[in-house]
Design a protein around this motif. Structure first.
Motif, mmCIF file in Angstrom:
data_model
loop_
_atom_site.group_PDB
_atom_site.id
_atom_site.type_symbol
_atom_site.label_atom_id
_atom_site.label_comp_id
_atom_site.label_asym_id
_atom_site.label_seq_id
_atom_site.Cartn_x
_atom_site.Cartn_y
_atom_site.Cartn_z
ATOM 1 N N ASN A 137 0.821 -1.194 0.000
ATOM 2 C CA ASN A 137 0.000 0.000 0.000
ATOM 3 C C ASN A 137 0.862 1.254 0.000
ATOM 4 O O ASN A 137 0.572 2.236 0.672
ATOM 5 C CB ASN A 137 -0.884 -0.005 1.249
ATOM 6 C CG ASN A 137 -2.256 0.513 0.947
ATOM 7 O OD1 ASN A 137 -2.388 1.426 0.146
ATOM 8 N ND2 ASN A 137 -3.254 -0.057 1.568
ATOM 9 N N SER A 138 1.977 1.197 -0.719
ATOM 10 C CA SER A 138 2.960 2.270 -0.651
ATOM 11 C C SER A 138 2.784 3.247 -1.809
ATOM 12 O O SER A 138 2.947 2.891 -2.971
ATOM 13 C CB SER A 138 4.367 1.679 -0.685
ATOM 14 O OG SER A 138 5.310 2.696 -0.936
ATOM 15 N N GLU A 139 2.446 4.477 -1.445
ATOM 16 C CA GLU A 139 2.263 5.519 -2.448
ATOM 17 C C GLU A 139 3.538 5.750 -3.246
ATOM 18 O O GLU A 139 3.517 5.860 -4.468
ATOM 19 C CB GLU A 139 1.888 6.838 -1.756
ATOM 20 C CG GLU A 139 0.467 7.243 -1.971
ATOM 21 C CD GLU A 139 0.117 8.452 -1.128
ATOM 22 O OE1 GLU A 139 0.918 9.412 -1.096
ATOM 23 O OE2 GLU A 139 -0.942 8.425 -0.497
ATOM 24 N N PRO A 167 -5.126 2.187 -5.243
ATOM 25 C CA PRO A 167 -5.116 2.292 -3.773
ATOM 26 C C PRO A 167 -6.413 2.870 -3.213
ATOM 27 O O PRO A 167 -6.740 2.622 -2.062
ATOM 28 C CB PRO A 167 -3.943 3.240 -3.492
ATOM 29 C CG PRO A 167 -3.134 3.247 -4.719
ATOM 30 C CD PRO A 167 -4.048 2.957 -5.859
ATOM 31 N N SER A 173 -10.524 0.869 -1.753
ATOM 32 C CA SER A 173 -10.559 0.155 -0.489
ATOM 33 C C SER A 173 -11.330 0.989 0.506
ATOM 34 O O SER A 173 -11.069 2.184 0.647
ATOM 35 C CB SER A 173 -9.117 -0.093 -0.031
ATOM 36 O OG SER A 173 -9.014 -0.011 1.357
#
Lengths: 474, 236
Positions: free
Chosen positions: A225-227, A251, A254
């Motif tokens: 979930n890393s921008e 992302p 959710s």
């Protein structure tokens, strides 16, 4: 597999014993030292005893009772099977986590690492001509050779359900609704079912046609979930506009607002696979609304956790105070077919230890033995044994003092073991001791066999009422 | 419910003791997020005045553990620490501080050829997992010597041939006659979130991420500082 051998000296020693018959010529003391150093147990397995063991059994039974009420029939797969059965069907991770050992004929066996694969094998190879759908439920130990860590031991208890032979969204919804009902039945409050669909991300990957390195980068970015990692991927991949948008939006897909999220997800579909994943989720959510459980469901299209055989929806159950999933499941339409005639299927599995921890609010209960209800001492004649058996039949747990203690000595023992009632069944007289409540102290009195039986019946009635109210909260 | 654990209505954040905690709190302040209420001396859990956030200060290497287990909902730690811990958490935002690099270094006189020529180098490090992974990828069977501090000392006293350690300026290395040979990964601070909290407390968690992102963008626009630009990790 060398790595896991090294990491698990206990397991390695075990294999050595199984393989090497020559060891039997060693002195018994040496053998003992090898197989169980100083009476220890290997890492990642545990003794369950006292109340913890009793609660685990109650939890199993409570879950199974709910499963059975929805028409799921019990199945007890073997504790070990050919390693290939699990290895070929599971993910690479599951494959590396098998607890393997050799059979006498040299074939490789593995402890049961997954209930779903075992049930799929049963249906695929033996029950394929029975009418579909078939519903199964189970509870038992599962073994994975992992580094023991957050909520994960090498042996752990699982209860679960498998619904085989239906591809309808109603089947997915049934498993999800039953999951919710089972969790509520055992007293879990305030949990969420996080629902995903493998096909959505798979469809995205199909559309993007990435080289393996890039694909891994995207999977890792999504999984973490890393921008920043997603931005780095987008910069490096230089995708056409629509694809870029689809990845960028990922992302945001959710959250608890299922309807809105599905609309958004539908808006960025790149192919039929992604579109049908969204349609499938829509259909399932409609049925979930009818089941009255849609408010417990969150959507997460970035959830790409996979045991290797999921093909449709996947889900996990989360609860406050526990950082990892309590239950998980999904659709596996290709698994049964790997053993025989293909059958669509969907299932769920509940982690028993994790569930018990969640029911305790994240803090393990103080260990204590489970007290019996009545302690009886005295002559072992037909009359007393008949009375004891009547009390047992009425539902009381009765233990006989084998040291034949009398009077104060017997009462002290009862008090020490937190037993509420003690009977000194003497030659001349029967003495009944009842533990005090908070307000009153203990009482002792002589009584006739008739009065004693009345008292025991009262105890049994009170116990039945208590058990019934306890069952609501495990 | 355990009183120390995070509760449904508040977020508990784990911060690494030291400079990174101060920088994290500074960022939280500029994002308008509630800060710990005053200096509470020896207390281990600090509450914000409105009770919406709680903070724990822990050893930096323990932050990923707190967050993976869900004892803390959020945390701030270095990417190096996170990768070394192999903990499964979400890591939505990189934060513009704590920049450093994890490097392989050795005595200045021994530097040279490719690593794959080495047969069994002894490597001292505080990062045994990342070090093992780095050498294994290159087919080198390194002997990893896990230390808890003063890693630079190891080659000087003959405990190890090489070291893997965090380097900010390189001064300590030079002072001890060591030179940097390879960069294993670039690291900086990262916001980590427990996977369950991310869904169970979605609104509160998203609010923190959103506000921090705004503050970061504002900060980046204000000083155009190249160091505050997010840099993705490499190599791992």
């Amino acid at each position: 597999m060398m790595g896991s051998d090294l990491a698990a000296p206990g397991a390695a020693a075990h294999r050595l014993i199984l393989r090497d018959a020559a060891l039997t010529y060693l002195p018994a003391s040496t053998l003992g030292a090898l197989s169980s150093p100083a009476g220890q147990i290997p890492r990642g397995v545990a003794d369950y005893f006292w109340q913890e063991a009793a609660r685990r059994r109650r939890l199993e039974q409570a879950l199974l009772a709910v499963f059975r009420s929805w028409g799921y029939g019990d199945v007890i797969p073997p504790s070990f099977e050919y390693a290939d059965t699990f290895g070929r069907r599971g993910s690479a991770e599951l494959q590396s986590e098998l607890c393997r050992f050799l059979d006498r004929d040299g074939s490789m066996l593995a402890m049961r690492a997954d209930m779903t694969i075992a049930v799929a094998r049963l249906v695929g190879t033996r029950l394929h001509d029975w009418s579909m759908p078939q519903r199964f439920c189970y509870a038992g130990s599962v073994f994975r050779d992992v580094e023991p860590r957050a909520g994960q031991q090498r042996e752990f208890g699982q209860a679960g359900i498998e619904l085989i032979g239906s591809a309808a969204p109603e089947a997915d919804a049934e498993v999800l609704a039953l999951t919710a009902q089972a969790l509520q039945a055992v007293g879990l409050r305030d949990f969420r079912i996080v629902l995903g669909q493998m096909q959505y991300f798979d469809g995205l990957l199909q559309a993007l046609q990435l080289e393996p390195g890039r694909q891994l980068q995207l999977q890792q970015a999504v999984d973490r979930n890393s921008e920043a990692e997603l931005a780095a991927f987008l910069q490096g991949a230089a995708l056409p506009r629509l694809m870029h948008l689809a990845v960028q939006e990922l992302p945001a897909l959710s959250g608890a607002d299922v309807e809105t999220l599905l609309d958004r997800a539908a808006g960025i579909c790149l192919n039929e696979t992604m579109q049908s994943a969204v349609d499938n989720l829509r259909a399932i959510c409609r049925v979930l609304a009818a089941h009255g459980v849609i408010h417990m469901v969150s959507l997460d299209l970035t959830e790409i956790h996979n045991l290797g055989y999921y093909t449709g929806i996947t889900f996990e159950v989360l609860a406050h105070g526990i950082g990892y999933r309590l239950a998980s499941g999904g659709r596996y339409d290709n698994l049964v077919g790997s053993f025989g005639a293909p059958q669509p299927a969907v299932g769920a599995a509940f982690g028993l230890e994790r569930l018990l921890l969640a029911l305790d609010g994240g803090k393990a209960a103080v260990p204590a033995p489970v007290p019996v209800d009545v302690l009886v001492s005295g002559r072992a004649d037909a009359a007393s044994i008949e009375l004891i058996n009547r009390a047992r039949a009425a539902g009381l747990h009765v233990v006989v003092d084998l040291q034949q203690r009398h009077g104060n000595e017997l009462w002290r023992l009862a008090q020490h073991q937190k037993i509420g009632c003690a009977v000194d069944y003497g030659e001349q007289a029967i003495w009944l001791w009842m533990a005090g409540s908070d307000s009153a102290g203990a009482s002792v009195g002589e009584c006739s066999p008739e009065v004693l039986w009345q008292q025991l019946q009262r105890l049994a009635l009170a116990k039945t009422a208590r058990v019934e109210s306890d069952e609501a909260s495990l | 419910m355990n009183p120390a654990a995070s509760t449904p209505n508040t977020l508990l954040m784990a911060l690494p003791k030291g400079r990174m905690a101060d920088q994290a709190l500074e960022l939280m302040a500029s994002a308008g997020l509630p800060l710990p209420d005053g200096q509470s001396g020896r207390k281990l859990i600090l509450n914000s005045a409105d009770g919406a956030m709680r903070y724990v200060l822990s050893k930096p290497t323990d932050v990923p553990t707190f967050v993976e287990y869900g004892a803390a909902d959020l945390g701030v730690c270095g990417l190096d620490t996170l990768r070394e811990s192999r903990r499964q958490v979400y890591e939505p935002l990189l934060l513009p501080f704590g920049h450093c690099r994890l490097c392989l270094a050795g005595p200045a006189d021994a530097a040279g050829g490719p690593l794959r020529y080495e047969s069994q180098p002894r490597v001292a490090t505080k990062y045994p997992n990342l070090t093992e992974e780095f050498f294994r990828k290159r087919g080198v069977n390194a002997e990893i010597i896990a230390l808890n501090g003063s890693v630079e000392l190891a080659p000087l006293v003959g405990l190890a041939d090489l070291i893997v350690d965090i380097i900010e300026t390189g001064n300590t290395l030079r002072a001890n006659g060591l030179v940097e040979q390879r960069v294993i990964m670039h690291s900086q601070a990262v916001l980590v979130v427990n996977r369950a909290s991310y869904h169970l407390k979605a609104a509160a968690v998203q609010n923190v991420i959103y506000r921090l992102r705004l503050a970061l963008q504002a900060g980046a626009a204000a000083n155009q500082d190249p160091a505050s630009k997010s840099k993705a990790s490499s190599g791992v």
